[in-house]
Scaffold this motif. Structure first.
Motif, mmCIF file in Angstrom:
data_model
loop_
_atom_site.group_PDB
_atom_site.id
_atom_site.type_symbol
_atom_site.label_atom_id
_atom_site.label_comp_id
_atom_site.label_asym_id
_atom_site.label_seq_id
_atom_site.Cartn_x
_atom_site.Cartn_y
_atom_site.Cartn_z
ATOM 1 N N ARG A 118 2.109 9.192 2.419
ATOM 2 C CA ARG A 118 1.422 9.990 3.455
ATOM 3 C C ARG A 118 2.153 11.300 3.723
ATOM 4 O O ARG A 118 1.530 12.351 3.820
ATOM 5 N N ARG A 119 3.476 11.248 3.847
ATOM 6 C CA ARG A 119 4.194 12.492 4.160
ATOM 7 C C ARG A 119 4.213 13.447 2.967
ATOM 8 O O ARG A 119 4.083 14.658 3.135
ATOM 9 N N VAL A 120 4.346 12.905 1.758
ATOM 10 C CA VAL A 120 4.330 13.753 0.561
ATOM 11 C C VAL A 120 2.941 14.382 0.389
ATOM 12 O O VAL A 120 2.821 15.575 0.092
ATOM 13 N N ALA A 121 1.893 13.604 0.609
ATOM 14 C CA ALA A 121 0.529 14.126 0.508
ATOM 15 C C ALA A 121 0.275 15.191 1.571
ATOM 16 O O ALA A 121 -0.382 16.208 1.297
ATOM 17 N N ALA A 122 0.806 15.001 2.766
ATOM 18 C CA ALA A 122 0.640 16.003 3.831
ATOM 19 C C ALA A 122 1.308 17.318 3.430
ATOM 20 O O ALA A 122 0.746 18.402 3.633
ATOM 21 N N LEU A 150 -0.525 11.708 -7.151
ATOM 22 C CA LEU A 150 -1.552 12.356 -6.327
ATOM 23 C C LEU A 150 -2.342 13.354 -7.162
ATOM 24 O O LEU A 150 -3.557 13.474 -7.029
ATOM 25 N N HIS A 151 -1.649 14.062 -8.027
ATOM 26 C CA HIS A 151 -2.279 15.042 -8.906
ATOM 27 C C HIS A 151 -3.290 14.372 -9.852
ATOM 28 O O HIS A 151 -4.320 14.959 -10.190
ATOM 29 N N ALA A 152 -2.990 13.144 -10.253
ATOM 30 C CA ALA A 152 -3.871 12.417 -11.178
ATOM 31 C C ALA A 152 -5.174 11.977 -10.511
ATOM 32 O O ALA A 152 -6.131 11.636 -11.193
ATOM 33 N N GLY A 153 -5.214 12.000 -9.184
ATOM 34 C CA GLY A 153 -6.452 11.697 -8.473
ATOM 35 C C GLY A 153 -6.522 10.298 -7.915
ATOM 36 O O GLY A 153 -5.610 9.483 -8.074
ATOM 37 N N GLY A 155 -7.601 7.764 -4.436
ATOM 38 C CA GLY A 155 -7.240 7.719 -3.026
ATOM 39 C C GLY A 155 -5.740 7.628 -2.831
ATOM 40 O O GLY A 155 -4.984 7.383 -3.781
ATOM 41 N N LEU A 156 -5.312 7.788 -1.585
ATOM 42 C CA LEU A 156 -3.888 7.772 -1.261
ATOM 43 C C LEU A 156 -3.241 6.436 -1.639
ATOM 44 O O LEU A 156 -2.176 6.419 -2.254
ATOM 45 N N GLU A 157 -3.865 5.337 -1.271
ATOM 46 C CA GLU A 157 -3.285 4.032 -1.597
ATOM 47 C C GLU A 157 -3.196 3.818 -3.102
ATOM 48 O O GLU A 157 -2.193 3.312 -3.610
ATOM 49 N N GLN A 158 -4.222 4.224 -3.818
ATOM 50 C CA GLN A 158 -4.209 4.086 -5.280
ATOM 51 C C GLN A 158 -3.089 4.930 -5.883
ATOM 52 O O GLN A 158 -2.354 4.475 -6.758
ATOM 53 N N LEU A 161 0.351 3.327 -5.031
ATOM 54 C CA LEU A 161 0.603 2.142 -5.838
ATOM 55 C C LEU A 161 0.912 2.512 -7.287
ATOM 56 O O LEU A 161 1.829 1.961 -7.907
ATOM 57 N N ARG A 162 0.188 3.493 -7.821
ATOM 58 C CA ARG A 162 0.431 3.953 -9.195
ATOM 59 C C ARG A 162 1.851 4.524 -9.308
ATOM 60 O O ARG A 162 2.577 4.233 -10.258
ATOM 61 N N ALA A 163 2.260 5.313 -8.315
ATOM 62 C CA ALA A 163 3.609 5.906 -8.339
ATOM 63 C C ALA A 163 4.682 4.833 -8.214
ATOM 64 O O ALA A 163 5.685 4.857 -8.933
ATOM 65 N N ALA A 164 4.468 3.890 -7.302
ATOM 66 C CA ALA A 164 5.472 2.844 -7.069
ATOM 67 C C ALA A 164 5.620 1.902 -8.252
ATOM 68 O O ALA A 164 6.697 1.366 -8.489
#
Length: 180
Positions: A118-122, A150-153, A155-158, A161-164
């Motif tokens: 959330r903070r990185v996306a903000a 986030l760049h790959a597209g 939602g935020l949760e997706q 989870l992909r990053a983690a």
């Protein structure tokens, strides 16, 4: 927008420690190597420079000789009581609990991945709204993985989870470029 992401130089600590939000400095030799590499690449040039306020990022950004905007949203994840502990000394049950709930589990009682996302996306959304054509960011592997996800597209949760769940393969001083 074009984002040039740079992972901070190698910290001056023993290998194998969980150091997330802990403010550890980069080794002088690693700092010299990374700043020389960036200067050889012509960075930052006229690009605005943003950095995590943690010393290993802020000092590297400042060494480039350009004005730097420090932003806490670029900081690495807070691992709570896991900070500065050997990964081998963290109980396997705690690591397994995190692996079972990557988005919501709070390692060591610190932040969870969704909060970090959330903070990185903000930060990213605010930067994109600024209409800057490009920027240089000096930050952390976790932050970079989130920005790439986030760049790959999705939602935020997706994206979180992909990053983690992605393998940590970002080298110290590595440069990654994202273009919209």
């Amino acid at each position: 927008m074009r984002l040039i992401l740079v992972r901070h130089p190698q910290p001056d600590i023993v290998p194998g420690l969980c150091y997330g939000r802990t403010d550890v400095a980069a080794s002088a030799a690693a700092l010299s190597l990374v700043t020389a590499k960036l200067r050889e690449a012509g960075l930052p040039g006229a690009l605005p420079v943003y950095a995590s306020p943690l010393t290993r990022c802020a000092v590297a950004a400042g060494a480039l000789g350009a004005p730097v905007k420090l932003d806490a949203r670029l900081a690495e994840m807070d691992f709570g009581t896991w900070e500065m502990r050997s990964w081998e000394d963290i109980p396997r049950t705690e690591v397994d609990a995190w692996a079972a709930d990557l988005l919501h589990y709070r390692p060591g009682g610190g932040e969870n991945v969704l909060e970090v996302a959330r903070r990185v996306a903000a930060f990213r959304d605010e930067l994109r709204a600024s209409s800057l054509p490009a920027a240089l960011l000096i930050c952390h592997a976790g932050t970079i993985r989130l920005l790439c996800s986030l760049h790959a597209g999705g939602g935020l949760e997706q994206a979180a989870l992909r990053a983690a769940s992605s393998a940590h393969r970002i080298a110290y001083g590595e440069v990654i470029e994202l273009k919209d």
